[in-house]
Structures are given as C-alpha cells and as structure tokens.
Design a protein around this motif. Sequence first.
Motif, short mmCIF file in Angstrom:
data_model
loop_
_atom_site.label_atom_id
_atom_site.label_comp_id
_atom_site.label_asym_id
_atom_site.label_seq_id
_atom_site.Cartn_x
_atom_site.Cartn_y
_atom_site.Cartn_z
N UNK B 77 0.84 -1.20 0.00
CA UNK B 77 0.00 0.00 0.00
C UNK B 77 0.88 1.25 0.00
N UNK B 78 1.88 1.27 0.85
CA UNK B 78 2.78 2.43 0.91
C UNK B 78 3.50 2.63 -0.42
N UNK B 79 3.88 1.51 -1.06
CA UNK B 79 4.53 1.62 -2.37
C UNK B 79 3.56 2.21 -3.40
N UNK B 80 2.30 1.72 -3.38
CA UNK B 80 1.32 2.19 -4.37
C UNK B 80 1.00 3.67 -4.18
N UNK B 81 1.02 4.14 -2.94
CA UNK B 81 0.64 5.53 -2.69
C UNK B 81 1.84 6.47 -2.64
N UNK B 82 3.04 5.96 -2.93
CA UNK B 82 4.23 6.79 -2.79
C UNK B 82 4.13 8.13 -3.53
N UNK B 83 3.59 8.16 -4.76
CA UNK B 83 3.49 9.47 -5.43
C UNK B 83 2.66 10.49 -4.66
N UNK B 84 1.78 10.04 -3.79
CA UNK B 84 1.01 10.99 -3.00
C UNK B 84 1.88 11.68 -1.95
N UNK B 85 2.87 10.96 -1.43
CA UNK B 85 3.83 11.61 -0.54
C UNK B 85 4.61 12.68 -1.32
N UNK B 86 4.98 12.32 -2.56
CA UNK B 86 5.72 13.27 -3.40
C UNK B 86 4.84 14.48 -3.70
N UNK B 87 3.55 14.24 -3.94
CA UNK B 87 2.63 15.34 -4.23
C UNK B 87 2.54 16.29 -3.03
N UNK B 88 2.45 15.72 -1.86
CA UNK B 88 2.39 16.54 -0.65
C UNK B 88 3.64 17.40 -0.52
N UNK B 89 4.75 16.89 -1.04
CA UNK B 89 6.00 17.64 -0.98
C UNK B 89 6.10 18.67 -2.11
N UNK B 90 5.07 18.72 -3.00
CA UNK B 90 5.05 19.78 -4.00
C UNK B 90 5.33 19.36 -5.43
N UNK B 91 5.21 18.08 -5.74
CA UNK B 91 5.45 17.61 -7.11
C UNK B 91 4.19 16.95 -7.64
N UNK B 92 3.68 17.42 -8.77
CA UNK B 92 2.45 16.86 -9.32
C UNK B 92 2.66 15.43 -9.79
N UNK B 93 1.56 14.76 -10.03
CA UNK B 93 1.63 13.41 -10.57
C UNK B 93 2.05 13.46 -12.04
N UNK B 94 2.78 12.43 -12.46
CA UNK B 94 3.20 12.29 -13.86
C UNK B 94 2.79 10.89 -14.31
N UNK B 95 2.67 10.73 -15.64
CA UNK B 95 2.24 9.43 -16.16
C UNK B 95 3.20 8.31 -15.77
N UNK B 96 4.49 8.63 -15.70
CA UNK B 96 5.46 7.56 -15.39
C UNK B 96 5.25 7.00 -13.98
N UNK B 97 4.50 7.73 -13.16
CA UNK B 97 4.28 7.25 -11.80
C UNK B 97 3.38 6.01 -11.76
N UNK B 98 2.94 5.59 -12.92
CA UNK B 98 2.23 4.31 -13.00
C UNK B 98 3.12 3.13 -12.60
N UNK B 99 4.44 3.37 -12.55
CA UNK B 99 5.31 2.28 -12.08
C UNK B 99 4.99 1.92 -10.62
N UNK B 100 4.35 2.83 -9.91
CA UNK B 100 3.94 2.53 -8.54
C UNK B 100 2.55 1.87 -8.56
N UNK B 101 2.53 0.67 -9.08
CA UNK B 101 1.30 -0.14 -9.14
C UNK B 101 0.16 0.63 -9.79
N UNK B 102 0.47 1.30 -10.89
CA UNK B 102 -0.57 2.00 -11.65
C UNK B 102 -1.15 3.19 -10.90
N UNK B 103 -0.31 3.92 -10.21
CA UNK B 103 -0.80 4.99 -9.33
C UNK B 103 -1.75 5.96 -10.03
#
Lengths: 193, 140
Positions: B77-103
């Motif tokens: 779960x933490x791996x799948x939601x990792x881009x959300x931690x990055x988002x909170x730090x100020x980085x938007x989601x990108x398509x390549x973030x699908x490597x995190x279990x299709x985030x």
Amino acid sequence: MSQAASGSAAPCGDPLGARHPPARSALVSVWLAAAVTLGAILTATQVAATPGDDPDPAYQRPGLLDVAGLPVVAPHISPDLPALGRRLVLFAVREDKVAGLCNALPGPLDGLDDLDIAVASDASAIDGCPAEVTTVADAAGLVAAYGFHDPLGDVALTGYAVVDSAGRTRYRTLDPEVDDLLDEVATIVQAAP
Amino acid sequence: MTAERSVLVALRACLWCLVFVAVEVGLYLSYRGHDARFHWSTHFLIGASTALVVMAIVAWRRKQPVPAPLLWLLATHLFAMFPDFVFTAGEVHRRWMDVFLGHVSTHFVPGRNWTWYAVFLVTLAAYLVTVDRVTRRHPA
C-alpha cells in the motif's frame, strides 16, 4: 490437538499467517470481515460526497495535468486574460464561498512568477479580493466555456482551472474546499510552465 | 507447539494487527476530503491485491503461509501511494508514476474502486485457499 495449538482459536489468532491448519470457518470469517469493512469504507466515502463534488471522484483533484481532453486553448475571460507568456488560475466560486476564498488569496500563490489570478462568481458582489485578483461576474459563461463538470446544472460549483503561459488549459477540477487547499493549487501552477 | 508458544505467536500477530490498523487509519485520515479518500481506497485495494497474489505464490512455493502477512499489505500500500507523498512535498503526478502499481491510471478503470474491491476480494480468497491447502498438506 488443542484449538490453540491448531492456530485458529488463540487470542487475536492470525489465520492469514497460521502455520497450522486454521479452521475453514476462520478463513471465511477473515474474508467476510474484509469484505464488510472495505465495502463500508467505500460506501461511506461515496456517501460523503456533496452536491458540489464531481460525480466521478476520479476527475476531482486528480493531481495530474492534461486529464479529460486537456490541454485545450483557454477561452478569454477578459480582453487581457489569459495573457500570452503568463499563467492564469481561474477560480469559479459559489456565492457562499467567495468571501472565504478572497480572504485566503493569494496565500501560497503569492510570489509565483508570471501568474494572474481571477475569481469568477455569480455572486451579487465579489468583495474582499486582493487588488491583484481579477474578478469576473459571468461565472455561468466561464463554467461552460472552460468545460467544468457542473453536477447541479446551475453553476453552484466551486473549482478552478490552470492555464499555462502558452494559453492552454492544463488542469480543471471541482474543489469545494479550494480556499483551504491553495497550497495544492500552487503545486499545480508550478507544474504548468 | 506448547500452549505458551501458541500464546506468544498469537500476541505477536496481535501486535502486527494493531500496527497495521493504526498506520492504515492514520493514512486514511491524512487524505483530506472524500475525494482524496477515494484515492486512499484505490491504492489500498491495488496494493493489497498485489501483495495477496505475491503472498499466495510465496506460500505455495514455501509450502507454508508467509510471516506477518499484514505487513506485506501495508508495504505494498505504501509503495502504491508513494506518489502521494511526493505530491504533498510539491510535485504533481506524472504518467510515469504508474510504475507505482498504476498509481495514476488505476483511478480511471470502469467501475472505479468497486472494480478494485472485487479484485481484492478475489485475491484475498485465493490467498486464503492457498493457506488452507498448504497448511493441510504440509502441517508444521
């Protein structure tokens, strides 16, 4: 073999990881408990939606540019906006949300380079916004032109769109709590060159 | 296995359960608003389903259930939601973030989270059936 030794009836027994054959009823109980708990969470999340929320939560605050047919050329909200070479955040705001948003602006958007901010509402008066914020009365027209989902069909929505410096709409979302989430708006703006 | 050892094993399982529940409740509450909690649900269901598939394979090959199974669910779960931690730090989601279990793309499947709910229930059933079979064929 005792029940405790079978791994199925010890306190807080762990049939998911049991090394001894757990009772099949325990396995079924685990499955049912997970089904009920997660089903309740999904239902509660769905029920918590307000009329101002997007009926499809996948399109609300996706955190990703260029979703749902974007980018597209952004319609003008005034003769000067959006201005080429400058970014624009257009807030479409319900009447009861205008004061809260205007009080919160510019907030985290302050200091971002080449950024214009506009607030559109059908409120009788858009008061209290900082001087650098452009106010627009024709919210209905802009909501339609920018393609916001309008679940109530009466422009009683709150959301925002982000236009990049090339004049393209890159992000568009409903967000009833946007006055409390301006840090998120700043994140989106920074990603739209 | 002695009764004392059984109790110790059960208490250890209790501890992992408490850690799992506490962390998941914390993560759920950290997502502000129902629209954000829609995201928590997606990533939990995807992460847990992935973990259950892997756990079933590992359990089948080792001929015994995996240790600390709830931690597998938490980790994925933490791996799948990792881009959300990055988002909170100020980085938007990108398509390549699908490597995190299709985030990114998993939010847009037909049926939305109800589809992933069904997938989760199937994978959980598969793991439980695997546990049942390996523990009966190869009792410790």
